[in-house]
Enzyme design. Structure first.
Site, short mmCIF file in Angstrom:
data_model
loop_
_atom_site.label_atom_id
_atom_site.label_comp_id
_atom_site.label_asym_id
_atom_site.label_seq_id
_atom_site.Cartn_x
_atom_site.Cartn_y
_atom_site.Cartn_z
N HIS A 1 0.84 -1.20 0.00
CA HIS A 1 0.00 0.00 0.00
C HIS A 1 0.87 1.25 0.00
CE1 HIS A 1 0.85 -0.97 4.22
NE2 HIS A 1 0.84 0.35 4.43
N CYS B 1 -13.96 -18.14 42.42
CA CYS B 1 -14.03 -19.60 42.29
C CYS B 1 -13.28 -20.22 43.46
CB CYS B 1 -13.44 -20.06 40.96
SG CYS B 1 -11.65 -19.83 40.82
#
Length: 642
Positions: free
Chosen positions: A67, A171
């Site tokens: 590009h 947890c």
């Protein structure tokens, strides 16, 4: 601006004739020039090569995007080239090429549109469709469909922009699930345009703690936890409360529910919040959550004690025994700290925090006292669990009985009446009712385990390891862990070795599969596989969860089989492990035979990886069920060249 405005069918070359990078750039630039997008082709190519000299524009995945922003460009455009045989671009062979031409005065809108194409190319399935496309119009349609899906997601996902959410995750081990759920909630909130703050109740304590102002300003509250969370801080607010696993897998739904005003009001419309909490507990006791809360507080004592004892063995197996000729004072110190101190506290801590989960702080002392009686009376881990429940529910019952005492005595209730009476009740039940039968069960269980040899030992190891791998942190996994901890508390260390094999094999096996069978996994999965090596080696089974969630019918059976084989080998070889957590960091000092133990883990991991490789289909085939066999056969050599 739509992609179709800069990617026209006439700017797509399905089969480039170029065989080198230089020829490719010339061919693509010439096509742009012929179609009227360039004013000075030589200037444009000069700018393209100037960009290539800085850093080659290949981006991986078989794609190159040359590009330039050039004065030689009339109007922004993209030209796509495709080479099924592949072209050696710089360091790799590429199949897809997108040359982007932007004029010096191009608007930011043009640049955003061009960059959007680059993001679509990161999707492996999308790239496969581009390679399989039969004509130029189909390629344009693929980009248009991707753009429509992206726009739809953007509009639908931002419908809650400006809303605020708070959450809590936790947890039992506080290592992986806690933070995975927090991250999932944050990602979902970002997609929905929602501001969020998540408190994590992890192994190192509470982090990012919610303030009263955070809670007051929140439009919704989500608690995704498998351990005790202090719900009183939410007052009379409605809370969407669920498991930590749902927090990982259904974060967006939970946030939607919270914003919609769903959930349960914490005071149930009554004036006394604590009384309402007690009634809720009495009606619906969460036995699993209470046990896991106790286990989560117990684990650090298990790990610390086990490692300290294992370190003492480095001076000799009998170095801690004063009567042994190998006696070493420092080894004796390590053994005392690990065994007489840390291990002695395991069961009382378990019982105390089960009771705490049930009855808050008043349950802590009765629970720990009951746990110590379990240790002294020989009922061990199982007796400790019962002590926790006896203490917790005794405190709730006593609270109901003393509710009518004079206000002048109410202040004495939490510091005198409840712990004293609760401890007395718990001690009586443990001493005269529980300890004798539970001690007999413990002795019988120990005798049975010690007698296991040959096939029976292999089957037990396979069963325990397979259970660990089955749901990776879920109820089956925790049941196996609880059994291992019970045996560990009774100084039977072989089951702990099999259990850690079962926890390490799934993530390590999956990680190995992502390395050996790359075409069966997406780019994102392969990247996650690299992290799974580290997490698996650290005995963090949860690293396998995303893979199992995406493909449970293949991943979970592979995990179970590989883990069962490794665990069976471990028990057959009589390997023990005196530190049931820590993975590779404790194996050299805590395993009775480190090299054989690592071999068991390695064999299980290889078996899991091979089964996954056999069961899983190539990613393009598994994600596109409409793909024909001809397309699959055409794709294979193409992607191989990429």
């Amino acid at each position: 601006m739509k992609i179709s405005s800069v990617l026209q069918p006439e700017n797509i070359i399905l089969d480039v004739t170029a065989t080198t990078k230089a020829e490719l750039i010339d061919e693509l630039a010439q096509k742009l020039n012929n179609n009227g997008y360039l004013s000075d082709i030589e200037q444009f190519k000069k700018d393209i090569w100037a960009r290539e000299e800085q850093v080659p524009t290949e981006v991986g995945f078989g794609i190159a995007i040359p590009h330039a922003k050039s004065a030689g460009v009339k109007a922004p455009a993209i030209i796509m080239g495709r080479s099924l045989s592949g072209i050696n671009y710089s360091t790799e062979s590429c199949n897809l090429f997108f040359m982007i031409a932007v004029d010096q005065h191009s608007s930011s809108e043009h640049l955003q549109t061009l960059s959007k194409i680059s993001t679509f190319l990161m999707d492996e399935l999308f790239r496969a469709k581009l390679i399989l496309a039969r004509d130029r119009e189909e390629i344009v349609r693929l980009f248009e469909q991707a753009e429509q899906q992206d726009t739809a997601a953007l509009h639908s996902d931002k419908k809650h922009a400006g809303k605020k959410i708070v959450g809590v995750t936790g947890c039992p081990t506080g290592i992986a699930h806690t933070f995975m759920a927090a991250e999932s909630l944050k990602n979902a909130a970002q997609e929905l345009g929602v501001q969020i703050k998540v408190q994590t109740n992890g192994s190192t304590g509470v982090e990012n703690e919610l303030t009263a102002e955070d809670i007051e300003q929140a439009d919704g509250i989500v608690v995704a936890a498998d351990v005790k969370v202090d719900m009183s801080v939410f007052g009379n607010r409605k809370v969407v409360q669920t498991s930590v696993k749902n927090g990982i897998h259904h974060a967006k739904d939970l946030i939607e529910e919270a914003i919609a005003g769903k959930g349960v009001a914490q005071n149930g419309g009554q004036s006394n919040l604590k009384e309402a909490k007690e009634k809720t507990r009495l009606k619906q006791p969460k036995i699993y959550s209470h046990i896991m809360n106790g286990v989560s507080f117990m684990i650090p004592f298990v790990v610390a004690g086990g490692i300290l004892i294992a370190l003492s063995f480095m001076f000799g197996i009998h170095a801690a025994d004063p009567t042994s000729p190998d006696y070493n004072p420092f080894a004796a110190f390590l053994s005392t700290a690990g065994g007489s101190a840390a291990f002695a506290l395991m069961v009382p801590v378990l019982a105390g925090y089960i009771a705490y989960s049930i009855a808050d702080r008043p349950g802590l002392a009765p629970g720990m006292i009951g746990g110590m009686l379990a240790t002294l009376g020989g009922s061990g881990f199982l007796g400790g669990m019962l002590a926790g429940f006896i203490a917790g529910y005794s405190i709730l019952a006593i609270k109901r009985l003393v509710r009518g005492i004079p206000d002048s005595l109410q202040s004495l209730s939490p510091v005198l009446i409840l712990p004293l009476v609760g401890s007395f009740v718990t001690a009586i039940i443990m001493y005269f009712v529980v300890n004798t039968p539970m001690a007999w069960i413990n002795v019988s269980l120990q005798g049975w385990l010690n007698s296991l040899t040959g096939t029976n030992a292999i089957l037990l190891g396979a069963l325990l390891a397979g259970m660990m791998a089955s749901d990776m942190g879920g109820p089956i996994n925790k049941t196996a862990s609880a059994f291992g901890l019970a045996m560990f508390a009774n100084q039977i260390f072989e089951p702990s070795a099999a259990l850690m094999v079962g926890g390490m094999v799934p993530p390590l096996g999956i990680a190995l599969a992502t390395t050996l069978f790359k075409n069966k996994f997406t780019i994102e999965e392969r990247n996650a596989g690299k992290a799974a090596y580290i997490m698996g080696a650290s005995f963090i089974t949860e690293a396998a969860i995303p893979f199992a969630a995406n493909d449970p019918l293949r991943i979970i059976p592979a995990n179970i089989v590989g883990a069962a084989i490794g665990g069976g080998m471990c028990m057959a070889l009589g390997i023990s492990l005196q530190a049931p957590h820590g993975g590779i960091f404790v194996i050299p000092i805590a395993a009775s035979n480190p090299l054989l133990y690592i071999l068991c883990i390695a064999v299980g991991s290889v078996v899991t990886a091979c089964i996954i490789g056999l069961l899983k289909k190539p990613v393009y085939q598994s994600k596109n069920n409409d793909q024909t066999e001809v397309e699959k056969s055409e794709l294979a050599p193409t992607m191989k060249s990429a």
